[in-house]
Design a protein around this motif. Structure first.
Motif, PDB file in Angstrom:
ATOM      1  N   ILE A   1       0.873  -1.172   0.000  1.00 16.99           N
ATOM      2  CA  ILE A   1       0.000   0.000   0.000  1.00 16.99           C
ATOM      3  C   ILE A   1       0.911   1.223   0.000  1.00 16.99           C
ATOM      4  CG2 ILE A   1      -1.829   1.243   1.195  1.00 16.99           C
ATOM      5  CD1 ILE A   1      -2.495  -1.463   2.601  1.00 16.99           C
ATOM      6  N   GLN A   2       0.728   2.076  -0.998  1.00 16.85           N
ATOM      7  CA  GLN A   2       1.531   3.296  -1.103  1.00 16.85           C
ATOM      8  C   GLN A   2       0.596   4.485  -1.188  1.00 16.85           C
ATOM      9  OE1 GLN A   2       5.187   3.069  -3.524  1.00 16.85           O
ATOM     10  NE2 GLN A   2       4.306   1.186  -4.376  1.00 16.85           N
ATOM     11  N   TRP A   3       1.043   5.619  -0.687  1.00 17.54           N
ATOM     12  CA  TRP A   3       0.217   6.817  -0.727  1.00 17.54           C
ATOM     13  C   TRP A   3       1.130   8.015  -0.834  1.00 17.54           C
ATOM     14  CZ3 TRP A   3       0.827   3.591   3.415  1.00 17.54           C
ATOM     15  CH2 TRP A   3       1.522   4.098   4.515  1.00 17.54           C
ATOM     16  N   GLY A   4       0.535   9.132  -1.239  1.00 13.64           N
ATOM     17  CA  GLY A   4       1.320  10.353  -1.349  1.00 13.64           C
ATOM     18  C   GLY A   4       0.453  11.547  -1.631  1.00 13.64           C
ATOM     19  N   GLN A   5       1.108  12.669  -1.750  1.00  8.51           N
ATOM     20  CA  GLN A   5       0.452  13.924  -2.069  1.00  8.51           C
ATOM     21  C   GLN A   5       1.256  14.579  -3.173  1.00  8.51           C
ATOM     22  OE1 GLN A   5       0.197  16.655   1.201  1.00  8.51           O
ATOM     23  NE2 GLN A   5      -0.563  18.318  -0.062  1.00  8.51           N
ATOM     24  N   SER A   6       0.577  15.073  -4.176  1.00  8.51           N
ATOM     25  CA  SER A   6       1.244  15.740  -5.287  1.00  8.51           C
ATOM     26  C   SER A   6       0.690  17.137  -5.441  1.00  8.51           C
ATOM     27  CB  SER A   6       1.026  14.969  -6.586  1.00  8.51           C
ATOM     28  OG  SER A   6       1.572  13.679  -6.470  1.00  8.51           O
ATOM     29  N   ALA A   7       1.578  18.087  -5.617  1.00  4.54           N
ATOM     30  CA  ALA A   7       1.156  19.460  -5.894  1.00  4.54           C
ATOM     31  C   ALA A   7       0.884  19.575  -7.382  1.00  4.54           C
ATOM     32  CB  ALA A   7       2.242  20.435  -5.478  1.00  4.54           C
ATOM     33  N   ASN A   8      -0.193  20.207  -7.745  1.00  6.85           N
ATOM     34  CA  ASN A   8      -0.535  20.400  -9.151  1.00  6.85           C
ATOM     35  C   ASN A   8      -0.188  21.837  -9.530  1.00  6.85           C
ATOM     36  OD1 ASN A   8      -1.599  17.851  -8.925  1.00  6.85           O
ATOM     37  ND2 ASN A   8      -3.680  18.567  -8.658  1.00  6.85           N
ATOM     38  N   PRO A   9       0.858  22.033 -10.324  1.00  5.40           N
ATOM     39  CA  PRO A   9       1.242  23.395 -10.695  1.00  5.40           C
ATOM     40  C   PRO A   9       0.151  24.102 -11.484  1.00  5.40           C
ATOM     41  CG  PRO A   9       2.926  21.801 -11.300  1.00  5.40           C
ATOM     42  CD  PRO A   9       1.715  21.024 -10.888  1.00  5.40           C
ATOM     43  N   THR A  10       0.155  25.405 -11.436  1.00  6.09           N
ATOM     44  CA  THR A  10      -0.812  26.223 -12.168  1.00  6.09           C
ATOM     45  C   THR A  10      -0.739  25.927 -13.662  1.00  6.09           C
ATOM     46  OG1 THR A  10      -0.545  27.947 -10.525  1.00  6.09           O
ATOM     47  CG2 THR A  10      -1.557  28.598 -12.588  1.00  6.09           C
ATOM     48  N   ASN A  11      -1.894  25.831 -14.303  1.00  5.60           N
ATOM     49  CA  ASN A  11      -2.039  25.642 -15.748  1.00  5.60           C
ATOM     50  C   ASN A  11      -1.479  24.316 -16.261  1.00  5.60           C
ATOM     51  OD1 ASN A  11      -3.351  28.137 -16.066  1.00  5.60           O
ATOM     52  ND2 ASN A  11      -1.389  29.183 -16.142  1.00  5.60           N
ATOM     53  N   VAL A  12      -1.366  23.322 -15.400  1.00 10.32           N
ATOM     54  CA  VAL A  12      -0.935  21.991 -15.827  1.00 10.32           C
ATOM     55  C   VAL A  12      -2.132  21.060 -15.711  1.00 10.32           C
ATOM     56  CG1 VAL A  12       0.561  20.044 -15.282  1.00 10.32           C
ATOM     57  CG2 VAL A  12       1.452  22.366 -15.141  1.00 10.32           C
ATOM     58  N   THR A  13      -2.448  20.324 -16.781  1.00  8.45           N
ATOM     59  CA  THR A  13      -3.624  19.452 -16.746  1.00  8.45           C
ATOM     60  C   THR A  13      -3.275  17.982 -16.594  1.00  8.45           C
ATOM     61  OG1 THR A  13      -3.672  19.409 -19.151  1.00  8.45           O
ATOM     62  CG2 THR A  13      -5.059  21.047 -18.056  1.00  8.45           C
ATOM     63  N   SER A  14      -1.984  17.650 -16.553  1.00 13.24           N
ATOM     64  CA  SER A  14      -1.576  16.282 -16.241  1.00 13.24           C
ATOM     65  C   SER A  14      -0.205  16.317 -15.580  1.00 13.24           C
ATOM     66  CB  SER A  14      -1.551  15.394 -17.485  1.00 13.24           C
ATOM     67  OG  SER A  14      -0.516  15.784 -18.351  1.00 13.24           O
ATOM     68  N   GLN A  15       0.050  15.286 -14.791  1.00  9.70           N
ATOM     69  CA  GLN A  15       1.308  15.224 -14.051  1.00  9.70           C
ATOM     70  C   GLN A  15       1.700  13.766 -13.878  1.00  9.70           C
ATOM     71  OE1 GLN A  15       0.983  16.684 -10.037  1.00  9.70           O
ATOM     72  NE2 GLN A  15       3.170  16.970  -9.846  1.00  9.70           N
ATOM     73  N   THR A  16       2.955  13.425 -14.195  1.00 13.01           N
ATOM     74  CA  THR A  16       3.465  12.074 -13.993  1.00 13.01           C
ATOM     75  C   THR A  16       4.013  11.957 -12.582  1.00 13.01           C
ATOM     76  OG1 THR A  16       4.025  11.853 -16.329  1.00 13.01           O
ATOM     77  CG2 THR A  16       5.104  10.338 -14.811  1.00 13.01           C
ATOM     78  N   VAL A  17       3.598  10.899 -11.885  1.00 15.67           N
ATOM     79  CA  VAL A  17       4.036  10.651 -10.513  1.00 15.67           C
ATOM     80  C   VAL A  17       4.720   9.289 -10.469  1.00 15.67           C
ATOM     81  CG1 VAL A  17       3.285  10.389  -8.119  1.00 15.67           C
ATOM     82  CG2 VAL A  17       2.115  12.013  -9.616  1.00 15.67           C
ATOM     83  N   THR A  18       5.852   9.208  -9.778  1.00 12.80           N
ATOM     84  CA  THR A  18       6.572   7.949  -9.605  1.00 12.80           C
ATOM     85  C   THR A  18       6.301   7.414  -8.212  1.00 12.80           C
ATOM     86  OG1 THR A  18       8.305   8.676 -11.124  1.00 12.80           O
ATOM     87  CG2 THR A  18       8.856   6.860  -9.646  1.00 12.80           C
ATOM     88  N   PHE A  19       5.913   6.135  -8.129  1.00 10.40           N
ATOM     89  CA  PHE A  19       5.682   5.504  -6.829  1.00 10.40           C
ATOM     90  C   PHE A  19       6.984   5.470  -6.030  1.00 10.40           C
ATOM     91  CE2 PHE A  19       2.410   3.138  -9.383  1.00 10.40           C
ATOM     92  CZ  PHE A  19       1.307   3.703  -8.764  1.00 10.40           C
ATOM     93  N   PRO A  20       6.901   5.532  -4.693  1.00  4.10           N
ATOM     94  CA  PRO A  20       8.110   5.400  -3.875  1.00  4.10           C
ATOM     95  C   PRO A  20       8.859   4.095  -4.158  1.00  4.10           C
ATOM     96  CG  PRO A  20       6.305   6.198  -2.530  1.00  4.10           C
ATOM     97  CD  PRO A  20       5.729   5.829  -3.883  1.00  4.10           C
ATOM     98  N   ILE A  21       8.126   2.985  -4.360  1.00  2.00           N
ATOM     99  CA  ILE A  21       8.745   1.730  -4.790  1.00  2.00           C
ATOM    100  C   ILE A  21       7.898   1.136  -5.918  1.00  2.00           C
ATOM    101  CG2 ILE A  21       9.764   1.220  -2.534  1.00  2.00           C
ATOM    102  CD1 ILE A  21       7.631  -1.003  -2.264  1.00  2.00           C
ATOM    103  N   GLU A  22       8.548   0.423  -6.816  1.00  2.00           N
ATOM    104  CA  GLU A  22       7.836  -0.235  -7.908  1.00  2.00           C
ATOM    105  C   GLU A  22       7.068  -1.439  -7.375  1.00  2.00           C
ATOM    106  OE1 GLU A  22       9.489  -2.902 -11.389  1.00  2.00           O
ATOM    107  OE2 GLU A  22       9.771  -0.771 -11.850  1.00  2.00           O
ATOM    108  N   PHE A  23       5.868  -1.668  -7.924  1.00  2.00           N
ATOM    109  CA  PHE A  23       5.112  -2.868  -7.582  1.00  2.00           C
ATOM    110  C   PHE A  23       5.741  -4.038  -8.330  1.00  2.00           C
ATOM    111  CE2 PHE A  23       2.095   0.433  -6.527  1.00  2.00           C
ATOM    112  CZ  PHE A  23       1.519  -0.048  -5.366  1.00  2.00           C
ATOM    113  N   PRO A  24       6.278  -5.054  -7.642  1.00  2.00           N
ATOM    114  CA  PRO A  24       7.053  -6.094  -8.314  1.00  2.00           C
ATOM    115  C   PRO A  24       6.255  -7.175  -9.035  1.00  2.00           C
ATOM    116  CG  PRO A  24       7.047  -6.468  -5.952  1.00  2.00           C
ATOM    117  CD  PRO A  24       6.333  -5.165  -6.197  1.00  2.00           C
TER     118      PRO A  24
END
Length: 87
Positions: free
Chosen positions: A10-33
């Motif tokens: 189980i992984q969780w996080g918070q991402s800030a969405n910059p102004t005028n950006v409609t998509s954002q790539t997020v990397t998990f803290p660890i890869e699901f194996p």
């Protein structure tokens, strides 16, 4: 992140969405194996410009290690909480 003895991750996080950006790539803290794609959920946090409005945040899983959040243009400059579950 929580890695249980059963192999469930189980992984969780918070991402800030910059102004005028409609998509954002997020990397998990660890890869699901052991799974092609984890299960995801995301929700917004109210930002200063949203006046407690609610927005739907879309999730597009890219790989075992990344996902893309699709953010409504009106919801730019707010943060988003996310949770991923897999093994």
């Amino acid at each position: 992140m929580c890695n249980l003895n059963s192999g469930l991750i189980i992984q969780w996080g918070q991402s800030a969405n910059p102004t005028n950006v409609t998509s954002q790539t997020v990397t998990f803290p660890i890869e699901f194996p052991n799974t092609k794609y984890p299960r995801m959920v995301a929700t917004h946090i109210t930002g200063a410009n949203t006046a407690s409005s609610e927005f739907i945040v879309g999730i597009k899983l890219v790989s075992k290690s990344q996902f893309i959040m699709v953010i409504p243009k009106v919801a730019a400059n707010i943060g988003t909480y996310w949770v991923a579950i897999g093994w």
